[in-house]
Design an enzyme around this catalytic site. Structure first.
Site, PDB file in Angstrom:
ATOM      1  N   ARG A  58      -2.451  -2.140 -18.213  1.00 13.78           N
ATOM      2  CA  ARG A  58      -3.912  -1.819 -18.318  1.00 13.78           C
ATOM      3  C   ARG A  58      -3.969  -0.734 -17.226  1.00 13.78           C
ATOM      4  O   ARG A  58      -4.140  -0.888 -16.071  1.00 13.78           O
ATOM      5  CB  ARG A  58      -4.527  -3.138 -18.294  1.00 13.78           C
ATOM      6  CG  ARG A  58      -6.164  -2.488 -18.297  1.00 13.78           C
ATOM      7  CD  ARG A  58      -6.900  -3.613 -18.723  1.00 13.78           C
ATOM      8  NE  ARG A  58      -6.368  -4.483 -20.011  1.00 13.78           N
ATOM      9  CZ  ARG A  58      -7.085  -4.036 -20.963  1.00 13.78           C
ATOM     10  NH1 ARG A  58      -7.968  -3.235 -21.162  1.00 13.78           N
ATOM     11  NH2 ARG A  58      -6.657  -4.261 -22.371  1.00 13.78           N
TER      12      ARG A  58
ATOM     13  N   LYS B 253      -3.028   1.086 -24.983  1.00 13.30           N
ATOM     14  CA  LYS B 253      -3.542   1.120 -26.411  1.00 13.30           C
ATOM     15  C   LYS B 253      -2.360   1.141 -27.307  1.00 13.30           C
ATOM     16  O   LYS B 253      -1.658   0.198 -27.365  1.00 13.30           O
ATOM     17  CB  LYS B 253      -4.627   2.134 -26.649  1.00 13.30           C
ATOM     18  CG  LYS B 253      -5.913   1.823 -25.884  1.00 13.30           C
ATOM     19  CD  LYS B 253      -6.873   2.805 -26.269  1.00 13.30           C
ATOM     20  CE  LYS B 253      -8.394   2.538 -25.517  1.00 13.30           C
ATOM     21  NZ  LYS B 253      -8.450   3.028 -23.936  1.00 13.30           N
TER      22      LYS B 253
ATOM     23  N   ASP C 281      -8.444  13.892 -24.244  1.00 19.48           N
ATOM     24  CA  ASP C 281      -8.321  12.491 -24.116  1.00 19.48           C
ATOM     25  C   ASP C 281      -7.348  11.843 -25.218  1.00 19.48           C
ATOM     26  O   ASP C 281      -8.076  11.646 -26.280  1.00 19.48           O
ATOM     27  CB  ASP C 281      -9.810  11.581 -23.880  1.00 19.48           C
ATOM     28  CG  ASP C 281      -9.702  10.438 -23.557  1.00 19.48           C
ATOM     29  OD1 ASP C 281      -8.754   9.912 -23.815  1.00 19.48           O
ATOM     30  OD2 ASP C 281     -10.908   9.749 -23.277  1.00 19.48           O
TER      31      ASP C 281
ATOM     32  N   GLU D 243      -0.624   4.815  -0.297  1.00 16.38           N
ATOM     33  CA  GLU D 243      -1.743   5.934  -0.649  1.00 16.38           C
ATOM     34  C   GLU D 243      -0.783   7.315  -0.237  1.00 16.38           C
ATOM     35  O   GLU D 243       0.011   7.377   0.585  1.00 16.38           O
ATOM     36  CB  GLU D 243      -2.816   5.814   0.690  1.00 16.38           C
ATOM     37  CG  GLU D 243      -3.956   4.954   0.080  1.00 16.38           C
ATOM     38  CD  GLU D 243      -4.915   5.056   1.041  1.00 16.38           C
ATOM     39  OE1 GLU D 243      -5.061   5.966   1.946  1.00 16.38           O
ATOM     40  OE2 GLU D 243      -5.572   4.097   0.816  1.00 16.38           O
TER      41      GLU D 243
ATOM     42  N   TYR E 277       0.763  -1.377  -0.173  1.00 16.78           N
ATOM     43  CA  TYR E 277      -0.042   0.169   0.073  1.00 16.78           C
ATOM     44  C   TYR E 277       0.819   1.295  -0.018  1.00 16.78           C
ATOM     45  O   TYR E 277       1.914   1.212   0.626  1.00 16.78           O
ATOM     46  CB  TYR E 277      -0.925   0.020   1.271  1.00 16.78           C
ATOM     47  CG  TYR E 277      -2.340  -0.182   0.822  1.00 16.78           C
ATOM     48  CD1 TYR E 277      -2.987   0.616   0.014  1.00 16.78           C
ATOM     49  CD2 TYR E 277      -3.108  -1.338   1.303  1.00 16.78           C
ATOM     50  CE1 TYR E 277      -4.338   0.379  -0.319  1.00 16.78           C
ATOM     51  CE2 TYR E 277      -4.433  -1.418   1.156  1.00 16.78           C
ATOM     52  CZ  TYR E 277      -5.165  -0.543   0.255  1.00 16.78           C
ATOM     53  OH  TYR E 277      -6.437  -0.701  -0.293  1.00 16.78           O
TER      54      TYR E 277
ATOM     55  N   THR F 177      -4.944   6.506 -21.420  1.00  9.54           N
ATOM     56  CA  THR F 177      -4.577   5.001 -20.757  1.00  9.54           C
ATOM     57  C   THR F 177      -3.158   4.592 -21.553  1.00  9.54           C
ATOM     58  O   THR F 177      -2.502   5.540 -22.336  1.00  9.54           O
ATOM     59  CB  THR F 177      -5.634   3.843 -21.449  1.00  9.54           C
ATOM     60  OG1 THR F 177      -5.694   4.137 -23.057  1.00  9.54           O
ATOM     61  CG2 THR F 177      -6.924   3.828 -20.787  1.00  9.54           C
TER      62      THR F 177
HETATM   63  N1  DSN Z   1     -11.635   3.357 -25.341  1.00  9.24           N
HETATM   64  C1  DSN Z   1     -12.503   2.321 -25.392  1.00  9.24           C
HETATM   65  C2  DSN Z   1     -12.260   1.788 -26.791  1.00  9.24           C
HETATM   66  O1  DSN Z   1     -11.633   2.437 -27.450  1.00  9.24           O
HETATM   67  O2  DSN Z   1     -12.272   0.334 -27.167  1.00  9.24           O
HETATM   68  C3  DSN Z   1     -12.772   1.410 -24.420  1.00  9.24           C
HETATM   69  O3  DSN Z   1     -13.376   2.036 -23.245  1.00  9.24           O
END
Ligand code: DSN
Length: 421
Positions: free
Chosen positions: A240, A234, A205, A61, A59, A231
């Protein structure tokens, strides 16, 4: 000593053969199928070592040197390295590497930038946006007043004049740039000019294109946005998880929003893998990867057009494309299913002004991040386009699917994946 202690050093196959067996089957699926889901890629094995490491036991925090737990002397060094690497990679003033997911990263930026009831202008989901850009069932649709922009019916590209007009009319507190299913370059400077004109904060985003941005294959939103969310799993080919970048003026508020505002302890094994992901993404080899992802997408899109398919907006500038399957008299749902049977994994996706319901759709979203991470190049894109064409042109013919599946498995086996697992 209790009976539980004996589990500490036992392998999964002896403790839980059922789950171990399913992971084995999933590994086989990933090895033998052609992965075209635009939001997926493959993560280097070293990052999986981090994700499966003993960091899961800790942990931590709070933030480096201000942790609420003892024993954080090593994990806070890992977090500091991840923060510094993220800032350097993207040229940002500040980075928070704790958000667990893209949706949470967006929540962290929104909670920092606006209050419940404020107005947010973002891209509609059915024309390329994301659930967390204002869908009525999402927290965004429930907490904020959502105004949505979309694409022009003719060009199928973002209509920046429409975005500007909506911004002038509704005076949003936040404008969101970025998308989950938009194949064209996004003009972040234009978005910032619109935001500045109406006194809005620009949140970008960049989850889908983060790897392209890191590799110099897409303009960066960082110089133009107060907040950039992303994220790591991708086009960045990382774990993840997610992170948020922001300008110095919002740094303290963002950190307070992430912890204690929204999350508790960071998931340290993911923070470590994010650090290594940023290290790899800064290497010249990653630039080469990002450019190849774009080249492969353009080649696949062109090859499908040559075979008579309609590609939304006439092509792609990034890692993804939207295929309109109506000329083959099928739906996106059927196309996803029959391509799956042929060993090609895709997802059905609404195309702009789609007459079909979201669970049916008239389109397929295809992306090249994963196949490029496996080492495939433009020659293989032609083979994949050919298989897609054969399968979608004969939706009733099981033999065509069987033959395509054999071909795709053979292609996949020429690009071995995780050979030492
Ligand atoms: N961002 C989405 C996608 O493009 O598959 C998943 O939330």
């Amino acid at each position: 000593m209790t009976q539980f202690n004996k589990h500490m050093d036992a392998p999964l196959r002896t403790i839980d053969p059922e789950i171990d067996g399913l992971i084995g089957k999933e590994l086989d699926r990933q090895r033998t199928h052609i992965e075209l889901i635009a939001s997926e890629s493959f993560v280097p094995r070293a990052l999986m070592e981090e994700m499966g490491s003993i960091l899961t036991n800790k942990y931590a925090e709070g933030y480096p040197h201000k942790k609420y737990y003892g024993g954080c002397e090593f994990v806070e060094q890992i977090e500091e390295i991840a923060i510094e690497r993220a800032k350097t990679l993207f040229g940002a003033d500040h980075a928070n590497v704790q958000p667990h997911s893209g949706s949470t990263a967006n929540q962290c930026a929104y909670f920092t930038a606006m209050n419940p009831g404020d107005t947010m202008l973002a891209m509609r989901l059915d024309q390329g946006g994301h659930l967390s850009h204002g869908h009525p069932l999402n927290f965004t649709g429930r907490m904020y007043r959502i105004v949505a922009y979309g694409v022009n019916r003719e060009t199928e590209r973002i209509d920046y004049d429409d975005v500007a007009n909506l911004a002038r009319e509704h005076r949003p507190k936040v404008i969101v740039a970025g998308a989950s299913a938009y194949p064209r370059k996004i003009d972040f400077a234009r978005f910032r000019a619109i935001a500045d004109e109406v006194g809005a904060i620009l949140v970008t985003d960049m989850a889908h294109i983060a790897g392209l941005v890191a590799g110099g294959a897409h303009d960066s939103p960082v110089p133009h946005s107060q907040f950039v969310t992303s994220t790591t799993h991708k086009t960045l080919c990382g774990p993840r998880g997610a992170f948020v970048l922001c300008t110095e003026e919002y740094a303290k508020d963002l950190d307070r929003t992430v912890f204690p505002g929204i999350q508790g302890g960071p998931i340290l094994q993911m923070v470590a893998a994010k650090a290594t992901c940023f290290k790899l993404a800064a290497e010249p080899a990653f630039k080469e990867y990002a450019r190849q992802v774009v080249r492969n997408a353009a080649t696949l899109s062109g090859a499908l057009q040559d075979r008579g398919f309609r590609i939304v907006s006439g092509g792609t500038d990034n890692h993804l494309m939207l295929l309109d399957v109506r000329p083959k008299s099928i739906t996106g749902k059927i196309a996803e299913k029959i391509l799956g049977e042929a060993g090609i994994t895709t997802n059905k996706n609404a195309i702009p002004f789609d007459p079909e319901k979201p669970m049916v759709t008239s389109g397929l979203r295809l992306g090249t991040a994963a196949v490029t991470a496996r080492g495939m190049g433009v020659d293989q894109m032609g083979e994949i386009a050919d298989a897609i064409d054969r399968v979608l042109s004969a939706p009733e013919d099981e033999t065509v699917r069987k033959n395509a599946r054999a071909k795709m498995a053979e292609l996949a086996s020429s690009f071995p994946l995780y050979a030492n697992l």
